[in-house]
Design a protein around this motif. Structure first.
Motif, PDB file in Angstrom:
ATOM      1  N   GLY A  97      29.466  37.222  45.350  1.00  0.00           N
ATOM      2  CA  GLY A  97      29.025  37.447  46.718  1.00  0.00           C
ATOM      3  C   GLY A  97      30.163  37.410  47.715  1.00  0.00           C
ATOM      4  N   ARG A  98      29.781  37.452  48.996  1.00  0.00           N
ATOM      5  CA  ARG A  98      30.768  37.474  50.082  1.00  0.00           C
ATOM      6  C   ARG A  98      30.962  36.061  50.622  1.00  0.00           C
ATOM      7  N   ARG A  99      31.883  35.357  50.055  1.00  0.00           N
ATOM      8  CA  ARG A  99      32.153  33.972  50.451  1.00  0.00           C
ATOM      9  C   ARG A  99      33.349  33.967  51.393  1.00  0.00           C
ATOM     10  N   LEU A 115      33.089  42.738  38.483  1.00  0.00           N
ATOM     11  CA  LEU A 115      31.872  42.293  39.153  1.00  0.00           C
ATOM     12  C   LEU A 115      32.153  41.585  40.477  1.00  0.00           C
ATOM     13  N   ASP A 116      33.422  41.480  40.843  1.00  0.00           N
ATOM     14  CA  ASP A 116      33.757  40.808  42.097  1.00  0.00           C
ATOM     15  C   ASP A 116      33.334  41.674  43.281  1.00  0.00           C
ATOM     16  N   ASP A 117      32.943  41.002  44.362  1.00  0.00           N
ATOM     17  CA  ASP A 117      32.516  41.736  45.547  1.00  0.00           C
ATOM     18  C   ASP A 117      33.693  42.518  46.125  1.00  0.00           C
ATOM     19  N   THR A 130      36.030  40.914  48.777  1.00  0.00           N
ATOM     20  CA  THR A 130      36.837  39.719  48.510  1.00  0.00           C
ATOM     21  C   THR A 130      38.292  39.972  48.926  1.00  0.00           C
ATOM     22  N   PRO A 131      38.864  39.091  49.751  1.00  0.00           N
ATOM     23  CA  PRO A 131      40.241  39.318  50.224  1.00  0.00           C
ATOM     24  C   PRO A 131      41.257  39.344  49.083  1.00  0.00           C
ATOM     25  N   ASP A 132      42.313  40.091  49.265  1.00  0.00           N
ATOM     26  CA  ASP A 132      43.341  40.208  48.229  1.00  0.00           C
ATOM     27  C   ASP A 132      43.956  38.855  47.893  1.00  0.00           C
ATOM     28  N   PHE A 186      25.134  34.034  50.737  1.00  0.00           N
ATOM     29  CA  PHE A 186      26.355  34.832  50.570  1.00  0.00           C
ATOM     30  C   PHE A 186      26.107  36.120  49.771  1.00  0.00           C
ATOM     31  N   ASP A 187      24.843  36.550  49.703  1.00  0.00           N
ATOM     32  CA  ASP A 187      24.491  37.777  48.964  1.00  0.00           C
ATOM     33  C   ASP A 187      24.968  37.721  47.516  1.00  0.00           C
ATOM     34  N   GLU A 188      24.984  36.521  46.956  1.00  0.00           N
ATOM     35  CA  GLU A 188      25.549  36.332  45.618  1.00  0.00           C
ATOM     36  C   GLU A 188      24.907  37.252  44.583  1.00  0.00           C
TER      37      GLU A 188
END
Length: 344
Positions: free
Chosen positions: A128-130, A153-155, A158-160, A277-279
């Protein structure tokens, strides 16, 4: 030379955290101590510390209702005796055992507590977007971040810098040996920690597919006027084996269910639950994007004969690319090397 122990904080919402911790601890040469609520009797042969349950407070709803709270914390209620006792139990174990590392699965607050107690942390990052402040501060404070899923499967958001700090570790599930598939069998997995779907939905689905045998395991309301091709088995101790035998699996996008489905290479229809977090929605969308699952937003309105037919056409190779049969052993070796200063 005696090697120092490793603590593993196990969150008490849902069963997936404990199952993941046990899978890793099975390969860690007895070095991992599981730390969690109501973990006594559920840690197998592993050492454990059972800490007080903060949910027993009157009116507990997971929020602290504080008007002001430090930006690095999600949950920090004031004048809460259960929290004081949990903190005391954890820091007492740290002071007595002098762990080389604390794996935190999951809690921004426990991650900060371990860091304040001068223990390096490995933070388990769910999907999700954490991108909130507490998660980002826990990520910054950690020596390493572990994602219990494949990088695919990562959102996408997700920041670099978070990705660069992350070790992707799919396959942290129970493994089932070779088993026979029950032809045309449908398994509905309703896990702990989520929200059960109305049993009438599955009654209608089974009636719409009389040539299929439906079974439900986990948390589901009692069936009423169920057809003969629908059975309810409640909680089972060997869910992974049930998943491995099913021709098609239907379940949430929780890490435990998804991991077991990928390990068994079973056709999967994903019903993402509304989670922080829309996990689950994030993971379900990524599963669909790589061809490893179908997604159903509304089980009550679904065309189940069509969905089941389409699920049978999914390519198992897409699931294989998201799984690591040696994932638990590989991650256990990684964290032990990290604890022993063999990794930077």
């Amino acid at each position: 030379m005696s090697r120092r122990p490793i603590g593993y904080y196990v969150h008490h919402h849902g069963a997936g955290h404990r199952m993941r911790a046990s899978a890793i601890a099975d390969h860690a040469d007895g070095r991992i101590t599981l730390i969690g609520t109501n973990i006594a009797g559920r840690s197998g042969a592993h050492r454990y510390v059972d800490i007080p349950d903060d949910r027993l407070a009157c009116g507990f709803d997971g929020r602290d209702d504080a008007a002001d709270r430090p930006a690095a914390l999600h949950y920090a209620p004031l004048d809460h005796d259960g929290i004081r006792r949990r903190v005391a139990a954890i820091t007492h174990w740290i002071a007595e055992q002098q762990p080389a590392l604390m794996i935190v699965d999951v809690s921004c607050e426990i991650a900060m507590l371990a860091r304040l107690a001068s223990v390096p942390t490995v933070y388990v990052r769910l999907g999700g977007r954490r991108d909130d402040a507490p998660h980002h501060e826990a990520f910054r404070a950690a020596t390493t971040i572990v994602a219990p899923f494949a990088e695919a499967l990562d959102d996408p958001a997700t920041p670099d810098w978070v990705r660069r700090k992350t070790v992707y570790a799919p396959g942290l599930v129970d493994r089932v040996g070779t088993t026979s598939i029950e032809p045309r069998s449908i398994l509905v997995v309703s896990g702990r920690g989520g929200s059960a779907i109305d049993a009438a939905v599955w009654v209608r689905a089974a009636r719409a597919t009389p040539d299929r045998m439906w079974r439900i395991i986990g948390d589901c309301p009692p069936l009423v006027d169920a057809p003969t091709n629908l059975e309810q088995s409640g909680w089972v101790d060997d869910a992974a084996a049930w998943i491995a035998r099913a021709a098609i699996v239907i379940g949430s996008a929780g890490d435990g269910v998804v991991g077991a489905v990928l390990a068994a290479r079973r056709p999967f229809i994903c019903l993402p639950e509304d989670r922080p977090f829309d996990e689950q929605r994030s993971k379900a969308e990524r599963l669909v994007a790589v061809g490893a699952a179908l997604m159903c937003d509304d089980a009550a309105a679904a065309d189940w004969p069509m969905l089941l037919t389409h699920a049978e056409r999914l390519d198992p190779a897409a699931q294989a690319a998201l799984d690591d049969p040696d994932g638990a052993a590989r991650l256990a070796n990684y964290v032990m090397a990290l604890a022993d200063g063999e990794r930077g």
